[in-house]
Each structure stands twice: as C-alpha cells, then as structure tokens.
Design an enzyme around this catalytic site. Structure first.
Site, mmCIF file in Angstrom:
data_model
loop_
_atom_site.group_PDB
_atom_site.id
_atom_site.type_symbol
_atom_site.label_atom_id
_atom_site.label_comp_id
_atom_site.label_asym_id
_atom_site.label_seq_id
_atom_site.Cartn_x
_atom_site.Cartn_y
_atom_site.Cartn_z
ATOM 1 N N GLU B 47 0.857 -1.184 0.000
ATOM 2 C CA GLU B 47 0.000 0.000 0.000
ATOM 3 C C GLU B 47 0.891 1.230 0.000
ATOM 4 O OE1 GLU B 47 -2.881 0.051 3.125
ATOM 5 O OE2 GLU B 47 -3.629 -1.945 2.666
ATOM 6 N N ASP B 58 -6.725 7.842 10.065
ATOM 7 C CA ASP B 58 -5.351 7.550 10.466
ATOM 8 C C ASP B 58 -4.993 8.134 11.819
ATOM 9 O OD1 ASP B 58 -4.162 5.979 8.349
ATOM 10 O OD2 ASP B 58 -4.562 7.703 7.067
#
Lengths: 400, 259
Positions: B47, B58
C-alpha cells in the site's frame, strides 16, 4: 416547512456520509434514535422545558433604534441569542444533543471547539445532565481562548489540546472524529454546527430552528408581517440555518448569510467558503470548501475564531446554488467597526461573529426604505472577544 | 501486478504480508528503495499512501508521515510517477491509499486511467463507505483498478456481507475500533466473529489491519486471515532514516515481524 434531506442525507447535491466504515453503524444508530426522538412529543416537551428554564428562552426580538444612525428610517430588529445561558445560540443545540445522548444510553460526550463557545455549551449540558465531557481543541486555540478553557474545566470537562495540522478547529474536528471512532459504543459526539456526516447537519438545524420559529412568531405578533430581510453570520452556519429554516418557504423574505472575508475574499487570508471556495468533501459531507487545486484543505483566517473554518454546512451550499439565500462577505475591519458601533449605540457588546452580520445590516439598510423590516440574528455576546479586541486596539494605538 | 495474481503467486509465507508506506516521506527516492526492499522480502501487495492533510481514519504516525510528505510538496502525479517506475520491476501489487477529496479534485476518471497506466493494481479510499462508493467503484472497475473495501468491528453482519460483495482485490478487515496505529493493541475477537460469515460471502483474500505491529500478532492470526496489513509500525521503524539506512531498517523490520 424546512427542507428535508433525502434518505442518504443530501440537500440537492450536498451532504452525504463520507466517513470511515467504523463510524457508519454509529451514524445509523444516531439517525434511528434521532428519528424516534423527533417523533416523540415527550422529547420535544422536555427540550422546550430545558430551553425555557435553563437557557432562558424565548429570547427577545429587540428593536435596535440607534445602530443605523439617527436619521435611519429602516426598522432593524436583533434576535437576542446573546442573552441565552452561556452567551450564544450554541446551547440550543447542545441541550438537544445531550437529551438525545441520554435517551440513547450513552455515557460520555465528545465535542470539538474552536473559540471555545461550543465547548463551553457542551461542558455546561454535561454538568447539568451528569455526563462526563471530553473537549478537543486546537493547541493554538487553547492559547488564544484561555478563559474558555478555564470555564470548561470549571464545569468539569477535560480539554484535550490537539497538535496536528493547523492546530485549530479543523484539526480539533478531525481528532474528535478519530476519538469517537475508538469509543463509538459508549460515547456521543456532539457536533457544534450544521456540518459533518448525515444526520448531523439536519439534526443540528432541527435543534436550532427554535430561533427562526420564535422570530417568525414575534414578527407576526408585533408587526403583523414577516421580515423583509433576515441576516445571519455563517461559519459552519448553525445560527443561520436556525433562523433561515422558518422562512425558506416565504420567497418574499430575503435570506442573507454573511461570511467572514478575513482580509478580503481574494486575499488568500479568508474564511469565506461559499464566496471563495469550491465543492469538496470535508468532515463527512460534500459542500463548499476552501481547498487547493490539489484537494488539500487550506488554512483560513478570520478575526472571529467562530467563523474561522474552511467548510460550511451542506444546506447552505444548497441554498446558495438554488438562489434561495444570498451569501455576502464582510472583512475583519468591517466587523470590528460594527462591533464598536453596536456597543456604543445599543449598549450591547456583540460577538465578533455576530458583528459580521451587523456590518452587513448597515450596508443593506442603505438600500432599503422604511417599509422594510430587517432582522439580524445576534448570535452571541462579545465578552469572549474583549481581550482580543483590546489587544488589537492597543496595537493600533502603538502604530498611530 | 494485479492483486488476484499476486495473491495466487504468493510464497508459502502465511499470512501474506501487505505493508503500507507513505509516498514521499522523507523523499520519493527513499520510498521507492523501501518498496523494492519490501518486494524483495516477500510483500504480496504494497500500500502506497498518497498524502492528505486531514486523514480521518489515520492515527498520529501516518498523519505525521503524510504531513511530512505534503511539506516536501508531494503530489498525486509524483506518486503515480513512482508507481510507473516500480510496477514493472517488482513482483508485488501496488495499491494506492488516499482520501476521497484529493481524488475527487484530481478527477475519478482521470485518476483511474492514470493509475492503471502507471501499473497500480488497486486503490483504497477509507473515507467512502459503501453508500458513497458506487460511482468510484464503477469507474475504477472500468480501468481494472481494484477497490478493497473495509469491514469494521462495528459493521453489522448483513452489512459486512454487502461490503464483501462490493469489494475487489481483497477485503480489508479493521481489527479494532478507532484509527490506524500501533499505539493500542489490536483485538482479534471481532475479526474471529466475522471471518466465517465473510468466507461464506466472498472468495476474496481477507486482510487484517489497524494495530497489527508485532510478530506475535502475525502468528496469532495466521490461521484466521490470508494477509496482515502493517503500516504505522513500519513507519515508526523507518523514522529518521533515508536511502540505504531506510532499506536496512526495512529488512530488519520484516525479518523481525515474520520471525
């Protein structure tokens, strides 16, 4: 009737639910609980009782006789949200969301705050209803609004400084979403404006529409007619949606949203999302947004911390594009002049946010005749801004 | 390499390794060297984060990595340039990871076309849940860009089945409530409750992420899922390194993780 969003939370092309999957179930749970509460007359009865006995509603619709000057003929009315408990319209919404949180069996409240007004309003209802409150606030705002930080702590809330990004409201909101994601089962996220993922923009408006309903009834009772113009400042836009919602079906009532131009809409130092922004996604919904060509949210500026936000509620985006409301910019300097004028002419120290609406009222009145009836939503009082205004004035005196 | 081929060809290493790195942190040359090292060390898919300033899904590690990359001026075009250099050389799939607003601004159609030309296999967009994802998935499918969707511990079972049906490439299982990051422990109980139903709903590989950071985590889930996604712990291990130091740190991290 105020506009209903569609089943996916859209007002026209704006709104929706752009959030990580972890929050979807919580938003669905919230929406179901909200619809149950809204259909329950007992819920609204308790909400109205708290607004009457704790907040001090209804707020007055006050004829401001001197603000426009001695020779002005245009009738001007202030909707006095500044006289609410905690000094602004914010408490209407936090009372509603706290009642809903209690109904859902949630054990904690989370809130984001910029200037601290929504944080104080959430800490206040947390104390009243016995729910612990965690407030997320950008590090810069914690410094700038030390008094409100202390008030929140006095009310028993925990204030968490947020050090990411621009260290202001945008980042405090990001952090509140993240914390909510980690504790969705026990916590209720009290959003302070008509922003965020569906159902927040709709729900917050429903908790603020009391402003418009009172204004409408007060106008009809006292003047036998509706206002010609309704003016409100717009950051996220909750006080404006609250007062606009009662008049959207009355095309003869012109609706004016006043954005913070900062140093000017084209200056690059502005917070006018509708005037200078473009369509994008922030904090869970599609609306207008101050962003770079690459889709990064850009730093905003306004003299008023409460308007210093890069986004705006999706229903405002819809009202702008449909033409039902008109959005106009007012600069820092214009707002500051209106702040001083209002204090001296009316004996009311307005919030710097509300001073933007007042500054536009002066401009508009110059184009209106005596058969107009202009209402300004005086969304909050200016005590919180005194230290800032004083520092600005001292700096100006040193310069001159 | 397409994800279906990468998963079919993966080594005996169980579960498959899907690391996450932020493109351009601290610079693109380092990122490319780290990606090559990850591929050499058995990553099935990698990724590659495209930095965004307001990453709601996040935690602090990836948010800070994104902020550093943005400060150095990294753009979508720069990241796609890296993909174009890497994809022909490595036996791992490259999956781009970013948020909806920068993609929307770039243009979904244009992004899908450019990502496909560069050789990317997929794109993860963590802030579009199922209801908002239809248009993006349709456009990306036309360009053969897989869109792995996320299932969270809070996702009800019937919704998880719908998400599995909409997903492509693999299905991303979020281990715990909250955001990415190694600061708090992953919780494998929700995943174990979900896996059987997900296996019945889809043939896609199941990949577990959010908080997976240590060798004991990897061993603990080896019989449950097909892959582990490791991001923040790797970024922490790379902190302060660049160039050859970053490559050495990457190799140490991977051998430790699968020890």
């Amino acid at each position: 009737m105020p506009i209903e969003p569609n089943a996916r939370g859209y007002f026209g092309a704006f709104g929706g639910r752009f959030v990580p999957e972890v929050l979807v179930a919580a938003l669905e749970e919230l929406e179901a609980a909200m619809r149950g509460a809204f259909a329950d007359e007992g819920f609204w009865a308790e909400y109205r009782e708290v607004l009457r006995d704790f907040v001090g509603r209804p707020s007055a619709l006050y004829p401001a006789l001197r603000f426009l000057g001695a020779d002005a003929s245009v009738p001007l009315l202030f909707k006095r949200e500044d006289t609410n408990h905690t000094g602004a319209h914010k408490i209407n919404n936090t009372v509603g969301q706290a009642l809903l949180a209690r109904r859902m069996g949630k054990r904690r409240l989370i809130a984001e705050t910029g200037a601290g007004q929504h944080g104080v309003a959430t800490a206040t209802v947390g104390a009243k209803f016995g729910l612990p409150v965690d407030v997320y606030m950008g590090e810069l705002d914690v410094e700038r609004q030390a008094l409100n930080v202390y008030i929140m702590q006095l009310l028993g809330a925990t204030v968490h400084p947020v050090s990411g990004g621009t260290k202001t409201l945008k980042d405090a909101t990001n952090e509140a979403f993240r914390v909510w994601a980690a504790q969705v089962e026990e916590s209720f996220y009290v959003i302070g404006s008509v922003v965020g993922a569906h159902p927040y923009p709709y729900m917050v408006r429903e908790f603020q529409k009391v402003i418009g309903e009172e204004t409408r009834a007060q106008c009809l009772e006292r003047y036998g007619r509706l206002p010609s113009d309704v003016i409100a400042c717009v950051g996220g836009g909750s006080n404006a949606m609250g007062i606009f919602s009662a008049f959207v079906d009355d095309p003869e009532v012109r609706l004016w949203g006043v954005e913070a131009a900062g140093e000017g809409v084209a200056s690059g130092r502005t917070a006018a999302a509708l005037g200078a922004g473009s369509v994008g996604v922030l904090h869970g919904s599609r609306s207008y947004l101050l962003q770079s060509e690459r889709g990064q949210v850009i730093e905003t500026h306004s003299i008023s911390a409460g308007l210093d936000y890069p986004g705006v509620g999706p229903e405002h985006a819809f009202l702008k594009d449909s033409g039902r409301a008109t959005y106009v910019p007012i600069t820092d300097d214009e707002a500051l002049a209106a702040f001083y004028d209002c204090a001296k002419s009316e004996g009311i120290v307005p919030a710097l946010e509300s001073a933007h609406a007042l500054a536009f009222a002066k401009k508009l009145a110059a184009q209106r005749t005596s058969d107009a009836l202009v209402v300004v939503n005086l969304s909050g009082r200016g005590d919180k801004d005194i230290a800032q205004v004083r520092a600005l004035r001292e700096r100006a005196e040193v310069r001159s | 390499m397409r994800l279906v081929d990468a998963f079919a060809a993966r080594s005996k290493r169980r579960p498959a390794f899907v690391p996450y790195v932020m493109a351009g942190d601290p610079d693109l040359a380092t990122t490319e060297a780290v990606v090559r090292a990850l591929a050499r060390n058995g990553a099935t898919a990698i990724e590659l984060g495209i930095p965004y300033g307001d990453p709601l899904a996040d935690g602090p590690t990836i948010a800070a990595a994104g902020a550093r990359a943005l400060a150095s001026g990294i753009t979508i075009e720069d990241v796609l340039g890296s993909v174009a250099r890497l994809a022909p050389e490595i036996p791992s799939s490259i999956v781009l990871f970013t948020y909806f607003n920068p993609l929307d601004r770039y243009g979904l159609e244009r992004f899908a076309r450019d990502a496909a030309r560069a050789g990317a296999a997929g794109a993860i967009v963590p802030d579009i849940a199922l209801e908002e994802s239809e248009e993006l998935r349709a456009i990306f499918a036309l360009h053969c860009i897989d869109v792995p969707m996320l299932v969270a511990p809070s996702t009800p079972p019937e919704r998880a089945v719908k998400i599995a049906a909409a997903s492509s490439g693999f299905l991303y299982i979020v281990s715990r409530l909250g955001v990415t990051g190694a600061a708090s422990e992953p919780d494998f109980a929700p995943m174990r409750r979900q896996v059987a139903a997900l296996r019945a709903a889809t043939d896609l590989p199941l990949a577990l992420g959010f908080g997976v950071s240590r060798p004991e985590h990897v061993r603990a889930v080896a019989d449950d899922v097909d892959a582990v996604i490791v991001g923040s712990a790797l970024i922490d291990a790379l902190a302060g390194t660049s160039g050859d130091d970053a490559v050495a740190a990457t190799e140490r991290f991977v051998s430790g993780l699968f020890a």
